[in-house]
Write a protein that holds these residues in place. Structure first.
Motif, PDB file in Angstrom:
ATOM      1  N   ALA A 197       0.784  -0.949  -0.088  1.00 43.63           N
ATOM      2  CA  ALA A 197      -0.200   0.187   0.155  1.00 43.63           C
ATOM      3  C   ALA A 197       0.713   0.915  -0.223  1.00 43.63           C
ATOM      4  O   ALA A 197       0.327   2.124  -0.745  1.00 43.63           O
ATOM      5  CB  ALA A 197      -0.796  -0.039   1.584  1.00 43.63           C
ATOM      6  N   SER A 198       2.225   1.122   0.197  1.00 41.52           N
ATOM      7  CA  SER A 198       2.977   2.203   0.844  1.00 41.52           C
ATOM      8  C   SER A 198       3.347   2.591  -0.129  1.00 41.52           C
ATOM      9  O   SER A 198       3.712   3.739  -1.252  1.00 41.52           O
ATOM     10  CB  SER A 198       4.218   2.610   2.052  1.00 41.52           C
ATOM     11  OG  SER A 198       3.560   1.932   3.406  1.00 41.52           O
ATOM     12  N   VAL A 199       4.119   1.372  -0.980  1.00 39.19           N
ATOM     13  CA  VAL A 199       4.892   1.719  -2.320  1.00 39.19           C
ATOM     14  C   VAL A 199       3.441   2.033  -3.694  1.00 39.19           C
ATOM     15  O   VAL A 199       4.058   3.094  -4.899  1.00 39.19           O
ATOM     16  CB  VAL A 199       4.978   0.265  -2.492  1.00 39.19           C
ATOM     17  CG1 VAL A 199       5.811   0.302  -4.544  1.00 39.19           C
ATOM     18  CG2 VAL A 199       6.433  -0.307  -1.762  1.00 39.19           C
ATOM     19  N   ALA A 200       2.434   1.654  -3.420  1.00 39.20           N
ATOM     20  CA  ALA A 200       0.900   1.815  -4.534  1.00 39.20           C
ATOM     21  C   ALA A 200       1.015   3.574  -4.976  1.00 39.20           C
ATOM     22  O   ALA A 200       0.521   4.095  -4.925  1.00 39.20           O
ATOM     23  CB  ALA A 200       0.297   1.514  -4.670  1.00 39.20           C
ATOM     24  N   ALA A 201       1.080   3.742  -2.895  1.00 35.70           N
ATOM     25  CA  ALA A 201       0.720   5.835  -2.729  1.00 35.70           C
ATOM     26  C   ALA A 201       2.304   6.392  -3.053  1.00 35.70           C
ATOM     27  O   ALA A 201       2.035   7.914  -2.987  1.00 35.70           O
ATOM     28  CB  ALA A 201       0.100   5.545  -1.520  1.00 35.70           C
TER      29      ALA A 201
END
Length: 352
Positions: A197-201
């Protein structure tokens, strides 16, 4: 080509339970990055799962030691039973020999028959003494045999009970181990989901502080993970890289503590791009080390780190085909300046 460290990769249970991830979210502003939901809630759940796994691992190790004690006890009883069975067999032979001797010597005949058959009183007395001695010997042999049979029956029951306890305990340990593995698997992928989720954001949620191990390292340099298998090496080719592989990969399960290889300053914490979640540390002498494809970070930019300090957890974020740590040594903080990390570490006393 695949290389293996001299110390084999430990079972994931003991390796990840070692982390004791009493994780708490940092006070930074990244706690509400898009796609995360309640970061503090996710971190608390991951910490709880790892704490439970650690507790279960402790119980498992204690149970394993107890099972080994039970095994030793049962084996000692089995050896004693074998000895008692041999002694009992000898006693049975003695009984047969005494009974045969009595039969041949007329033992057991009524006293009147001995008197009629005796040629003189002295012969009669000698015969009676022989009979009585034989009877005494027989009584003693029977007594020893009965006692031995009683001991044998008792010890057989003890041995059976010991093996039953061992079997029960082994079943309990197997159940406990399966529970550990399930909990760890849940914790790992929840941690990885948070990383994805961090990478996608494209935004880091801030450091999740890890309780550091109570260890002091005498060496100024060390490997970035404690136990591992070496996978893709520096300079190797493959479709996953635009040119050549720029670091050394360490195959480790998700959630494995990642260590600073030496003292330095964190100059970069990033959560996007091909490297996924990554950390770059600047060391004395103008060198930088990179730790990539992480599942979580435990430091913030600007933090000072010491050799062996846990700075994050391994994962499979970014352009990654499976859980591992990508480790680079650079002469600048940016990619494109990498040198082979294996001889670089070897020159500092670290043999992979």
């Amino acid at each position: 080509m695949r290389f293996t460290r001299r110390h084999p990769l430990l079972v994931a249970v003991s390796l990840c339970a070692l982390a004791v991830l009493a994780a708490r979210p940092a006070d930074g502003d990244g706690s509400n990055a898009p796609g995360h939901g309640s970061v503090s809630g996710v971190s608390a759940e991951v910490a709880r799962l790892y704490a439970e796994a650690e507790s279960a691992t402790t119980q498992y190790e204690a149970g394993r030691r107890e099972a080994e004690k039970q095994r030793s006890t049962a084996q000692r009883l089995e050896k004693r039973l074998d000895r008692e069975r041999r002694e009992l067999a000898v006693l049975h032979k003695d009984l047969g020999r005494i009974a045969s001797s009595q039969y041949r010597d007329g033992g057991g005949l009524p006293l009147t028959a001995h008197m009629l058959l005796a040629d003189d009183p002295e012969q009669l007395m000698r015969g009676q003494r022989a009979v009585r001695q034989a009877e005494v010997s027989l009584d003693k042999a029977v007594g020893r045999s009965e006692h031995a049979e009683t001991l044998l029956a008792r010890d057989e029951a003890k041995a059976a009970a010991a093996w039953q306890r061992l079997e029960t305990r082994n079943t309990e340990l197997a159940t406990l181990q399966r529970g550990i593995e399930r909990k760890l698997e849940t914790a790992r992928w929840k941690l990885q989901g948070q990383a994805d989720a961090s990478v996608a954001a494209g935004a880091c949620r801030g450091a999740v502080r890890l309780d550091q191990p109570e260890r002091w390292f005498s060496s100024r340099w060390m490997a970035p993970v404690e136990t591992y298998e070496l996978s893709a090496s520096y300079g190797s080719g493959g479709t996953r890289w635009a040119n050549r592989h720029t670091g050394q990969d360490f195959a480790v399960p998700i959630g494995t503590p990642v260590r600073a290889v030496g003292s330095g300053e964190v100059v970069k914490v990033s959560c996007g791009g091909a490297f996924g979640i990554e950390i770059v540390v600047r060391h004395a002498g103008g060198y930088y080390t990179q730790y990539a494809h992480l599942a979580a970070v435990a430091v913030d930019q600007g933090d000072r780190v010491s050799p062996g300090q846990w700075i994050g957890q391994s994962g499979t974020s970014g352009n990654s085909t499976g859980p591992h740590l990508h480790f680079e040594v650079r002469v600048t903080p940016e990619m494109g300046s990498a040198v082979d990390p294996v001889p670089w570490l070897a020159g500092r006393g670290v043999t992979l």
